[in-house]
Design a protein around this motif. Structure first.
Motif, PDB file in Angstrom:
ATOM      1  N   LEU A  63       0.816  -1.215   0.000  1.00  0.00           N
ATOM      2  CA  LEU A  63       0.000   0.000   0.000  1.00  0.00           C
ATOM      3  C   LEU A  63       0.851   1.267   0.000  1.00  0.00           C
ATOM      4  CD1 LEU A  63      -2.776  -1.099   2.502  1.00  0.00           C
ATOM      5  CD2 LEU A  63      -2.845  -1.148   0.004  1.00  0.00           C
ATOM      6  N   GLU A  64       1.925   1.233  -0.797  1.00  0.00           N
ATOM      7  CA  GLU A  64       2.789   2.396  -0.955  1.00  0.00           C
ATOM      8  C   GLU A  64       2.432   3.119  -2.250  1.00  0.00           C
ATOM      9  OE1 GLU A  64       6.656   0.690  -0.964  1.00  0.00           O
ATOM     10  OE2 GLU A  64       6.725   0.403   1.194  1.00  0.00           O
ATOM     11  N   ASP A  65       2.947   4.308  -2.396  1.00  0.00           N
ATOM     12  CA  ASP A  65       2.708   5.099  -3.601  1.00  0.00           C
ATOM     13  C   ASP A  65       3.389   4.420  -4.800  1.00  0.00           C
ATOM     14  OD1 ASP A  65       2.169   7.058  -5.439  1.00  0.00           O
ATOM     15  OD2 ASP A  65       3.657   8.470  -4.669  1.00  0.00           O
ATOM     16  N   PRO A  66       2.622   4.025  -5.821  1.00  0.00           N
ATOM     17  CA  PRO A  66       3.213   3.327  -6.965  1.00  0.00           C
ATOM     18  C   PRO A  66       3.755   4.259  -8.051  1.00  0.00           C
ATOM     19  CG  PRO A  66       0.851   3.362  -7.211  1.00  0.00           C
ATOM     20  CD  PRO A  66       1.160   4.039  -5.885  1.00  0.00           C
ATOM     21  N   ALA A  67       3.818   5.558  -7.787  1.00  0.00           N
ATOM     22  CA  ALA A  67       4.197   6.515  -8.834  1.00  0.00           C
ATOM     23  C   ALA A  67       5.610   6.258  -9.361  1.00  0.00           C
ATOM     24  CB  ALA A  67       4.081   7.939  -8.306  1.00  0.00           C
ATOM     25  N   ALA A  68       6.577   6.053  -8.487  1.00  0.00           N
ATOM     26  CA  ALA A  68       7.959   5.863  -8.945  1.00  0.00           C
ATOM     27  C   ALA A  68       8.110   4.583  -9.772  1.00  0.00           C
ATOM     28  CB  ALA A  68       8.914   5.871  -7.752  1.00  0.00           C
ATOM     29  N   GLY A  73       8.826   2.184 -15.028  1.00  0.00           N
ATOM     30  CA  GLY A  73       8.331   1.210 -15.993  1.00  0.00           C
ATOM     31  C   GLY A  73       7.975   1.854 -17.324  1.00  0.00           C
ATOM     32  N   ALA A  74       7.349   3.019 -17.270  1.00  0.00           N
ATOM     33  CA  ALA A  74       6.992   3.724 -18.505  1.00  0.00           C
ATOM     34  C   ALA A  74       8.244   4.137 -19.267  1.00  0.00           C
ATOM     35  CB  ALA A  74       6.133   4.947 -18.182  1.00  0.00           C
ATOM     36  N   MET A  75       9.265   4.572 -18.551  1.00  0.00           N
ATOM     37  CA  MET A  75      10.492   4.982 -19.222  1.00  0.00           C
ATOM     38  C   MET A  75      11.242   3.784 -19.793  1.00  0.00           C
ATOM     39  SD  MET A  75      11.691   8.124 -16.858  1.00  0.00           S
ATOM     40  CE  MET A  75      12.947   8.655 -17.969  1.00  0.00           C
ATOM     41  N   ILE A  76      11.161   2.644 -19.116  1.00  0.00           N
ATOM     42  CA  ILE A  76      11.776   1.431 -19.657  1.00  0.00           C
ATOM     43  C   ILE A  76      11.052   1.010 -20.938  1.00  0.00           C
ATOM     44  CG2 ILE A  76      12.150  -1.034 -19.216  1.00  0.00           C
ATOM     45  CD1 ILE A  76      12.611  -0.221 -16.233  1.00  0.00           C
ATOM     46  N   LEU A  77       9.734   1.119 -20.933  1.00  0.00           N
ATOM     47  CA  LEU A  77       8.952   0.804 -22.132  1.00  0.00           C
ATOM     48  C   LEU A  77       9.331   1.739 -23.280  1.00  0.00           C
ATOM     49  CD1 LEU A  77       6.588  -0.895 -23.296  1.00  0.00           C
ATOM     50  CD2 LEU A  77       5.071   0.922 -22.522  1.00  0.00           C
ATOM     51  N   PHE A  95      19.512   3.409 -24.555  1.00  0.00           N
ATOM     52  CA  PHE A  95      20.426   2.813 -23.571  1.00  0.00           C
ATOM     53  C   PHE A  95      20.604   3.728 -22.359  1.00  0.00           C
ATOM     54  CE2 PHE A  95      22.077  -0.059 -26.981  1.00  0.00           C
ATOM     55  CZ  PHE A  95      21.791  -1.249 -26.334  1.00  0.00           C
ATOM     56  N   LEU A  96      20.618   5.046 -22.579  1.00  0.00           N
ATOM     57  CA  LEU A  96      20.720   5.970 -21.438  1.00  0.00           C
ATOM     58  C   LEU A  96      19.514   5.823 -20.503  1.00  0.00           C
ATOM     59  CD1 LEU A  96      22.146   9.228 -23.055  1.00  0.00           C
ATOM     60  CD2 LEU A  96      23.235   7.776 -21.323  1.00  0.00           C
ATOM     61  N   LEU A  97      18.320   5.615 -21.078  1.00  0.00           N
ATOM     62  CA  LEU A  97      17.127   5.474 -20.242  1.00  0.00           C
ATOM     63  C   LEU A  97      17.097   4.147 -19.487  1.00  0.00           C
ATOM     64  CD1 LEU A  97      14.318   7.038 -22.454  1.00  0.00           C
ATOM     65  CD2 LEU A  97      15.394   7.985 -20.411  1.00  0.00           C
ATOM     66  N   LEU A  98      17.979   3.227 -19.842  1.00  0.00           N
ATOM     67  CA  LEU A  98      18.077   1.979 -19.081  1.00  0.00           C
ATOM     68  C   LEU A  98      18.931   2.136 -17.824  1.00  0.00           C
ATOM     69  CD1 LEU A  98      18.360  -0.742 -21.860  1.00  0.00           C
ATOM     70  CD2 LEU A  98      16.400  -0.188 -20.429  1.00  0.00           C
ATOM     71  N   VAL A  99      19.622   3.255 -17.714  1.00  0.00           N
ATOM     72  CA  VAL A  99      20.432   3.531 -16.520  1.00  0.00           C
ATOM     73  C   VAL A  99      19.507   4.130 -15.456  1.00  0.00           C
ATOM     74  CG1 VAL A  99      22.397   4.816 -15.601  1.00  0.00           C
ATOM     75  CG2 VAL A  99      22.469   3.910 -17.947  1.00  0.00           C
ATOM     76  N   PRO A 100      19.349   3.461 -14.309  1.00  0.00           N
ATOM     77  CA  PRO A 100      18.400   3.953 -13.292  1.00  0.00           C
ATOM     78  C   PRO A 100      18.662   5.393 -12.850  1.00  0.00           C
ATOM     79  CG  PRO A 100      19.117   1.725 -12.757  1.00  0.00           C
ATOM     80  CD  PRO A 100      19.954   2.185 -13.917  1.00  0.00           C
ATOM     81  N   GLN A 101      19.910   5.796 -12.759  1.00  0.00           N
ATOM     82  CA  GLN A 101      20.218   7.163 -12.335  1.00  0.00           C
ATOM     83  C   GLN A 101      19.743   8.178 -13.384  1.00  0.00           C
ATOM     84  OE1 GLN A 101      22.381   4.645 -12.385  1.00  0.00           O
ATOM     85  NE2 GLN A 101      23.047   4.351 -10.275  1.00  0.00           N
ATOM     86  N   VAL A 102      19.865   7.841 -14.647  1.00  0.00           N
ATOM     87  CA  VAL A 102      19.392   8.740 -15.709  1.00  0.00           C
ATOM     88  C   VAL A 102      17.874   8.839 -15.652  1.00  0.00           C
ATOM     89  CG1 VAL A 102      19.249   9.073 -18.205  1.00  0.00           C
ATOM     90  CG2 VAL A 102      21.393   8.310 -17.173  1.00  0.00           C
ATOM     91  N   ARG A 103      17.212   7.688 -15.459  1.00  0.00           N
ATOM     92  CA  ARG A 103      15.745   7.714 -15.334  1.00  0.00           C
ATOM     93  C   ARG A 103      15.336   8.569 -14.148  1.00  0.00           C
ATOM     94  NH1 ARG A 103      15.918   1.985 -16.173  1.00  0.00           N
ATOM     95  NH2 ARG A 103      15.387   1.702 -13.980  1.00  0.00           N
ATOM     96  N   ALA A 104      16.020   8.429 -13.021  1.00  0.00           N
ATOM     97  CA  ALA A 104      15.675   9.225 -11.841  1.00  0.00           C
ATOM     98  C   ALA A 104      15.852  10.715 -12.122  1.00  0.00           C
ATOM     99  CB  ALA A 104      16.539   8.793 -10.654  1.00  0.00           C
ATOM    100  N   LEU A 105      16.905  11.074 -12.847  1.00  0.00           N
ATOM    101  CA  LEU A 105      17.128  12.479 -13.203  1.00  0.00           C
ATOM    102  C   LEU A 105      16.000  12.996 -14.108  1.00  0.00           C
ATOM    103  CD1 LEU A 105      19.206  14.864 -13.134  1.00  0.00           C
ATOM    104  CD2 LEU A 105      20.066  13.947 -15.284  1.00  0.00           C
ATOM    105  N   VAL A 106      15.602  12.208 -15.094  1.00  0.00           N
ATOM    106  CA  VAL A 106      14.518  12.610 -15.999  1.00  0.00           C
ATOM    107  C   VAL A 106      13.208  12.737 -15.225  1.00  0.00           C
ATOM    108  CG1 VAL A 106      13.149  11.887 -17.996  1.00  0.00           C
ATOM    109  CG2 VAL A 106      15.634  11.651 -18.035  1.00  0.00           C
TER     110      VAL A 106
END
Length: 160
Positions: A63-68, A73-77, A95-106
């Protein structure tokens, strides 16, 4: 307007990169790179997508916030779509969007630009439709079917 420019600029960038890389290393190595990046990218997207799905399920179970997990998941897609699109520029972004830190920055950048409206137990959200005061309440009952089904009296609402 920016979407139009992206749809115009990205193919032009890809064509220029294909010409340059093909001129440097030749046709077949260039095509091999495109195929290999698509295969490697698809495998990476599959693995990361399954991991993101597990994180989403875990957040829903707890029951946590599923936003992250949803955003990741949307960015991986989206990354998978870019990696399956032939091209060096789209592969690089994918390939950059597969890096979790890059996704977090975006995601952090996107959060600053998104307006979120929340409502709580205090009432409807500010953008919800307001209740109408011009509603007339009444009762109704269903009319019995006509005795002669081929003869329909004119109701005034239709023209026969």
């Amino acid at each position: 307007m920016w979407l139009f420019l992206a749809f115009l600029a990205i193919p032009l960038i890809e064509i220029a990169l294909f010409i340059e890389v093909g001129g440097l290393i030749g046709l077949w190595p260039t095509l091999a790179i495109v195929v290999v990046t698509a295969l490697v990218g698809a495998a990476a997207v599959r693995n990361q997508g399954l991991a993101a799905l597990r994180k989403l399920q875990r957040s829903l179970e707890q029951l946590e916030d599923p936003a992250a997990p949803l955003a990741h998941g949307a960015m991986i897609l989206f990354s998978g779509a870019l990696l399956l699109t032939p091209g060096f520029f789209t592969d690089t972004v994918g390939f950059l969007l597969l890096v979790p830190q890059v996704r977090a920055l975006v995601i952090r950048h996107a959060i600053r630009r998104i307006i979120i409206h929340r409502s709580g137990p205090g009432g409807p959200p500010p953008h919800a439709p307001q209740p109408r005061d011009d509603v007339i309440e009444g009762e109704w009952e269903e009319a019995p079917p006509p005795k002669n089904p081929t003869h329909r009296p004119r109701s005034g609402w239709t023209h026969h």
